[in-house]
Design an enzyme around this catalytic site. Sequence first.
Site, PDB file in Angstrom:
ATOM      1  N   ASP A 101      38.491 -48.265 -32.364  1.00 55.78           N
ATOM      2  CA  ASP A 101      38.106 -49.713 -32.548  1.00 55.78           C
ATOM      3  C   ASP A 101      39.131 -50.650 -32.433  1.00 55.78           C
ATOM      4  OD1 ASP A 101      36.028 -51.518 -33.757  1.00 55.78           O
ATOM      5  OD2 ASP A 101      37.579 -51.843 -35.209  1.00 55.78           O
ATOM      6  N   TYR A 110      43.283 -58.889 -32.476  1.00 64.40           N
ATOM      7  CA  TYR A 110      44.455 -58.114 -33.113  1.00 64.40           C
ATOM      8  C   TYR A 110      45.799 -58.017 -32.333  1.00 64.40           C
ATOM      9  CZ  TYR A 110      40.457 -55.533 -35.683  1.00 64.40           C
ATOM     10  OH  TYR A 110      39.472 -55.227 -36.460  1.00 64.40           O
ATOM     11  N   TRP A 141      34.578 -50.729 -42.114  1.00 59.23           N
ATOM     12  CA  TRP A 141      36.246 -51.092 -42.099  1.00 59.23           C
ATOM     13  C   TRP A 141      36.901 -51.004 -43.379  1.00 59.23           C
ATOM     14  CZ3 TRP A 141      38.089 -55.834 -43.932  1.00 59.23           C
ATOM     15  CH2 TRP A 141      37.242 -56.730 -44.002  1.00 59.23           C
ATOM     16  N   ALA A 176      40.557 -49.986 -48.623  1.00 58.91           N
ATOM     17  CA  ALA A 176      41.141 -51.558 -49.131  1.00 58.91           C
ATOM     18  C   ALA A 176      42.360 -51.343 -48.666  1.00 58.91           C
ATOM     19  CB  ALA A 176      40.655 -51.497 -50.482  1.00 58.91           C
ATOM     20  N   LYS A 211      48.794 -45.315 -53.545  1.00 61.68           N
ATOM     21  CA  LYS A 211      50.387 -45.505 -53.612  1.00 61.68           C
ATOM     22  C   LYS A 211      50.796 -46.594 -54.275  1.00 61.68           C
ATOM     23  CE  LYS A 211      50.064 -47.241 -48.991  1.00 61.68           C
ATOM     24  NZ  LYS A 211      50.794 -47.089 -47.570  1.00 61.68           N
TER      25      LYS A 211
HETATM   26  P1  NDP Z   1      42.229 -48.633 -44.554  1.00 65.24           P
HETATM   27  O1  NDP Z   1      41.453 -49.553 -45.794  1.00 65.24           O
HETATM   28  O2  NDP Z   1      41.922 -47.394 -44.675  1.00 65.24           O
HETATM   29  O3  NDP Z   1      43.745 -49.213 -44.680  1.00 65.24           O
HETATM   30  C1  NDP Z   1      44.455 -48.352 -43.654  1.00 65.24           C
HETATM   31  C2  NDP Z   1      46.032 -48.481 -44.141  1.00 65.24           C
HETATM   32  O4  NDP Z   1      46.085 -47.791 -45.381  1.00 65.24           O
HETATM   33  C3  NDP Z   1      46.963 -47.756 -43.298  1.00 65.24           C
HETATM   34  O5  NDP Z   1      47.175 -48.418 -42.085  1.00 65.24           O
HETATM   35  C4  NDP Z   1      48.103 -47.702 -44.364  1.00 65.24           C
HETATM   36  O6  NDP Z   1      48.823 -48.638 -44.359  1.00 65.24           O
HETATM   37  C5  NDP Z   1      47.432 -47.300 -45.640  1.00 65.24           C
HETATM   38  N1  NDP Z   1      46.928 -45.666 -45.515  1.00 65.24           N
HETATM   39  C6  NDP Z   1      46.034 -45.075 -44.843  1.00 65.24           C
HETATM   40  N2  NDP Z   1      46.074 -43.739 -45.172  1.00 65.24           N
HETATM   41  C7  NDP Z   1      47.148 -43.539 -46.204  1.00 65.24           C
HETATM   42  C8  NDP Z   1      47.357 -42.643 -47.028  1.00 65.24           C
HETATM   43  N3  NDP Z   1      46.710 -41.255 -46.861  1.00 65.24           N
HETATM   44  N4  NDP Z   1      48.271 -42.612 -47.797  1.00 65.24           N
HETATM   45  C9  NDP Z   1      48.885 -43.876 -48.158  1.00 65.24           C
HETATM   46  N5  NDP Z   1      48.524 -44.759 -47.250  1.00 65.24           N
HETATM   47  C10 NDP Z   1      47.547 -44.801 -46.441  1.00 65.24           C
HETATM   48  O7  NDP Z   1      41.691 -49.178 -43.300  1.00 65.24           O
HETATM   49  P2  NDP Z   1      42.016 -50.551 -42.134  1.00 65.24           P
HETATM   50  O8  NDP Z   1      41.980 -51.729 -43.378  1.00 65.24           O
HETATM   51  O9  NDP Z   1      43.157 -50.398 -41.472  1.00 65.24           O
HETATM   52  O10 NDP Z   1      40.552 -50.826 -41.485  1.00 65.24           O
HETATM   53  C11 NDP Z   1      40.559 -49.632 -40.506  1.00 65.24           C
HETATM   54  C12 NDP Z   1      40.017 -50.323 -39.233  1.00 65.24           C
HETATM   55  O11 NDP Z   1      38.736 -51.153 -39.281  1.00 65.24           O
HETATM   56  C13 NDP Z   1      41.021 -51.181 -38.717  1.00 65.24           C
HETATM   57  O12 NDP Z   1      41.837 -50.699 -37.910  1.00 65.24           O
HETATM   58  C14 NDP Z   1      40.017 -52.102 -37.776  1.00 65.24           C
HETATM   59  O13 NDP Z   1      39.843 -51.342 -36.696  1.00 65.24           O
HETATM   60  C15 NDP Z   1      38.727 -52.072 -38.321  1.00 65.24           C
HETATM   61  N6  NDP Z   1      38.668 -53.462 -39.216  1.00 65.24           N
HETATM   62  C16 NDP Z   1      37.511 -54.274 -38.870  1.00 65.24           C
HETATM   63  C17 NDP Z   1      37.803 -55.622 -39.580  1.00 65.24           C
HETATM   64  C18 NDP Z   1      36.460 -56.619 -39.037  1.00 65.24           C
HETATM   65  O14 NDP Z   1      36.575 -57.795 -39.387  1.00 65.24           O
HETATM   66  N7  NDP Z   1      35.432 -56.253 -38.366  1.00 65.24           N
HETATM   67  C19 NDP Z   1      38.573 -56.086 -40.441  1.00 65.24           C
HETATM   68  C20 NDP Z   1      39.473 -55.031 -40.859  1.00 65.24           C
HETATM   69  C21 NDP Z   1      39.558 -53.889 -40.008  1.00 65.24           C
HETATM   70  P3  NDP Z   1      50.315 -48.821 -44.897  1.00 65.24           P
HETATM   71  O15 NDP Z   1      51.158 -47.520 -44.471  1.00 65.24           O
HETATM   72  O16 NDP Z   1      50.923 -50.016 -44.280  1.00 65.24           O
HETATM   73  O17 NDP Z   1      50.291 -48.907 -46.345  1.00 65.24           O
END
Ligand code: NDP
Length: 329
Positions: free
Chosen positions: A49, A54, A211, A215, A222
């Site tokens: 995605d 982005y 998505w 959160a 963590k």
């Molecule tokens: P999440 O809510 O799953 O957050 C992902 C983040 O959480 C990671 O980048 C990491 O960040 C942390 N994380 C993930 N897994 C773990 C773990 N096992 N242990 C500890 N920390 C973890 O998803 P996203 O917010 O990234 O959303 C997913 C996708 O959805 C996006 O990449 C995008 O493609 C889409 N999206 C679409 C939107 C829309 O408006 N249509 C808006 C937002 C996202 P860190 O290491 O920095 O803590």
Amino acid sequence: MQYRRLGSSGLQISELSLGSWLTFGKQIDDQTAEELMTIAYEAGINFFDNAEIYARGRSEIVMGNILAKKSWDRSSYLVSSKVFFGTEGKDAKPNQRGLSRKHIIEGCHAALQRLQVDYLDLYFCHRADKQTPIEETVWAMHQLVLQGKILYWGTSEWDASEIMEAISIAKQHHLIGPVVEQPQYNLFVREKLERDYMHLFKHHGLGTTIWSPLASGVLSGKYNDLQPNDTRLHMEGMEWLRDRVLNDRALEKSRELQIIASELGLTSPLLSLAWCLKNPNVSTVILGASKPAQLKENLKCIGAVDLLTDEVMQRIEVVMSNKPKADSF
Ligand code: NDP
């Protein structure tokens, strides 16, 4: 990896997918991005995605370079972009954002170039554009499908009534209408997916690519006891996101969920991701990861779904106390 139909369309999408928001072209280096896509693809993920906004286009450039380098068979994966916010941020000129025919067509051409592909499998209207008639947007998307530049299109964070209007316009004019919505869905944010869109799932076969299943990492647990400062919530400019997702109430819930997870022999992210995956109206859960180890861990959520029995789901319900009430009419 299981594959689900994207709503009532013919397209098969892996139940887990990989997104690039805040990571590709921004938080992580290109080598890590490549490692993440490789782990994902080798685990059977077939959907990546992306969006024009982005990293202001850089996320698509990074993903495009990786796709070109990997030479995976084009028919073996799906790639998306989203149009609305443009790439220019606050400096955008009048037609460089929104859902006018002009920006949709130009945005698509630019995304194809950045991603180095001939067509997008999915193209999303990233938000509703209150200034542009929905009819103009539906026609523009239909034209792109006929030109072979996109295969399926959908919306992101549109109200149910706006999606319904787009579907109705498409039906009325025999156009190819939206088949998918991309809403936020996680244990904290449930209304659209569990209440507002029910009619669209039942009567119009709408698919969903959801998505922020964790959160933005809060549901990974963590932040429960520690304050890690190497995460997205502490990146410069992300104060708005931190204010939105990280608060005492969220942490309290996350701690209670962690107890349920550990009783099941699971980690917090696995419990929260499996909970999303269990919803049959979710076509794919889009994972985000800043580190390969996170992605490898999160992929294991597939095996956790069966542990979420009715009893466990009820315990989670009691902790969250936020089940959307069905509409009374
Ligand atoms: P999440 O809510 O799953 O957050 C992902 C983040 O959480 C990671 O980048 C990491 O960040 C942390 N994380 C993930 N897994 C773990 C773990 N096992 N242990 C500890 N920390 C973890 O998803 P996203 O917010 O990234 O959303 C997913 C996708 O959805 C996006 O990449 C995008 O493609 C889409 N999206 C679409 C939107 C829309 O408006 N249509 C808006 C937002 C996202 P860190 O290491 O920095 O803590």
